[in-house]
Design an enzyme around this catalytic site. Structure first.
Site, PDB file in Angstrom:
ATOM      1  N   HIS A 145       0.810  -1.220   0.000  1.00  0.00           N
ATOM      2  CA  HIS A 145       0.000   0.000   0.000  1.00  0.00           C
ATOM      3  C   HIS A 145       0.841   1.268   0.000  1.00  0.00           C
ATOM      4  CE1 HIS A 145      -3.217  -2.557   2.323  1.00  0.00           C
ATOM      5  NE2 HIS A 145      -2.818  -3.125   1.187  1.00  0.00           N
ATOM      6  N   ARG A 195      -7.481   3.751   0.902  1.00  0.00           N
ATOM      7  CA  ARG A 195      -6.630   2.615   1.254  1.00  0.00           C
ATOM      8  C   ARG A 195      -5.358   2.604   0.415  1.00  0.00           C
ATOM      9  NH1 ARG A 195      -6.195  -2.985  -0.294  1.00  0.00           N
ATOM     10  NH2 ARG A 195      -5.627  -4.318   1.473  1.00  0.00           N
ATOM     11  N   GLY A 215      -9.296  -2.137  -2.931  1.00  0.00           N
ATOM     12  CA  GLY A 215      -9.942  -2.504  -1.685  1.00  0.00           C
ATOM     13  C   GLY A 215      -9.156  -3.580  -0.958  1.00  0.00           C
ATOM     14  N   GLU A 243     -12.533   0.062  -6.119  1.00  0.00           N
ATOM     15  CA  GLU A 243     -13.377   1.238  -6.322  1.00  0.00           C
ATOM     16  C   GLU A 243     -12.920   2.133  -7.467  1.00  0.00           C
ATOM     17  OE1 GLU A 243     -14.184   1.737  -1.478  1.00  0.00           O
ATOM     18  OE2 GLU A 243     -13.376   3.405  -2.648  1.00  0.00           O
ATOM     19  N   TYR A 274     -13.479   9.246   1.961  1.00  0.00           N
ATOM     20  CA  TYR A 274     -13.911   8.080   1.186  1.00  0.00           C
ATOM     21  C   TYR A 274     -14.036   6.806   2.012  1.00  0.00           C
ATOM     22  CZ  TYR A 274     -13.958  11.198  -2.655  1.00  0.00           C
ATOM     23  OH  TYR A 274     -14.311  12.255  -3.464  1.00  0.00           O
TER      24      TYR A 274
END
Length: 389
Positions: A182, A244, A263, A269, A279
């Site tokens: 991430h 995220r 996600g 998304e 969000y």
């Protein structure tokens, strides 16, 4: 977490968590660059009324819905975990995540090393990630360093066939959260001339709702890394939060901003981004948060069908490169809740997509990053003509 403004650097010196070094940006006459330094998220509420559009002239582009036509042709092959494509005066540059190299792609499909970004630390999803180019022909690079993710700026030397990374290396922003997963990494100039960056939550999901952290956010800054005075939170680079792992940024012809986002286990998304918007991550994954003040995605997909990465706009159509889903997906700007799939499973994992100077759509595969099944000539850049449906 520390942020720094642009300056030539030879060593990395941790600073306090403030935005500094505000400069007058020649691109935007009238922008005041003397903002009082404040910690990110210093204001409790947005200063601006949320809008889906940036206050600038829309980027130009062919009007109307467009779709890929026919079988893509190979532009180049033999790339090693490529991540991002940009164009400089018609010349193609590609970043390689694990090697830290930036490559120039020749008209004959050959590639040569423009340079290696110094201090890149590869690990997991970290390494050399997004690229962007400003009107002054300077290359912006998002990468993982010893002290976190960072955005650096390089002058480019030479011409086609001999491009090089010049000096000094200027640090636009550093000490961003980083981790094995991430890392975000997508950077792009918006139609307002500002630099936008998707910063992941680095596997620490609580950062996404914490506006004293730049993790799990989309950031907006001047080309020198300063806070624009019309950002939604006073003194903060944060444009939107509750993310995220944003992987793609693009703008419609009317200035509406879109972003793709990974996600966790359920929903990937596509979001319309508004300044100051929340969000929902990690409270909400996918739709279901408007009653709690969160903004829902305009479209969501099961994670095994998507992992939406690079995002581009041509005409009135969004093009999304998908990793796990191994598909190029088209979404009409006028109806962003619908989509059409192309080339599912044909080319493996797709990392980036962009519109080339000749108007063709370029697609970057990503099968050599340890998660795909590479063919003999992977990774590749593919090119396909666009036409009306």
């Amino acid at each position: 977490m520390t942020v720094r403004s642009t300056r030539a650097v030879t060593t990395s010196i941790p600073l306090r968590p403030t935005v500094a070094g505000v400069a007058l940006v020649a691109l935007f006459a009238g922008l005041l660059a003397g903002c009082t330094p404040r910690t990110p998220g210093a204001s409790d509420t947005p200063l601006t009324t949320p809008s889906t559009k940036v206050t600038a002239s829309p980027s130009s582009g062919q009007a109307g819905a467009l779709v890929p036509r026919g079988r893509p042709a190979t532009v180049t092959s033999g790339l090693d975990a490529p991540w991002s494509i940009v164009f400089v005066d018609g010349v193609t540059l590609v970043s390689e995540r694990d090697t830290g190299r930036i490559l120039e792609i020749g008209a004959d499909g050959s590639h040569r090393e423009v340079g290696t970004v110094p201090g890149v630390v590869h690990g997991g999803e970290g390494g050399l990630l997004g690229l962007a180019v400003d009107p002054q022909r300077r290359l912006y690079v998002y990468s993982t360093g010893q002290h976190g993710n960072r955005i650096q700026r390089f002058p480019l030397t030479g011409a086609a066939g001999s491009l090089g990374l010049g000096r000094p290396v200027e640090t636009v922003l550093d000490h961003l959260p980083s981790g094995g997963i991430h890392n975000g990494g997508r950077i792009a100039f918006g139609p307002d001339g500002m630099l936008y960056a998707g910063v992941g939550d680095s596997g620490q999901n609580t950062l996404a709702q914490d506006r004293t952290s730049l993790g799990g956010k989309i950031l907006r800054m001047t080309p020198d890394g300063a806070v624009p005075p019309d950002n939604p939170f006073a003194g903060s680079l944060i444009w939107s939060y509750g993310h995220r792992n944003v992987q793609g940024l693009a703008w419609a012809g009317d200035g509406t901003m879109f972003a793709t986002e990974f996600g966790q286990n359920t929903w990937d998304e596509l979001n319309v981004i508004v300044p100051g918007g929340n969000y929902g991550w990690p409270v909400v994954e996918g739709r279901g948060g408007t009653d709690r003040g969160f903004r829902d995605p305009v479209q969501q997909w099961r994670t095994d069908q998507a992992s939406p990465s690079g995002l581009a706009r041509a005409g009135d159509t969004l093009f999304i490169a998908n990793l796990r889903g191994q598909v190029l997906r088209t979404v009409p700007v006028a109806s962003p809740g619908t989509a059409t799939d192309h080339y599912r499973g044909t080319y493996g994992r797709l990392r980036d997509v962009t519109v080339a100077p000749d108007g063709r759509l370029w697609i970057l595969t990503n099968n050599t990053d340890g998660r795909g099944t590479p063919a003999a000539d992977d990774d590749r850049i593919l090119a396909v003509d666009l036409g009306t449906p």
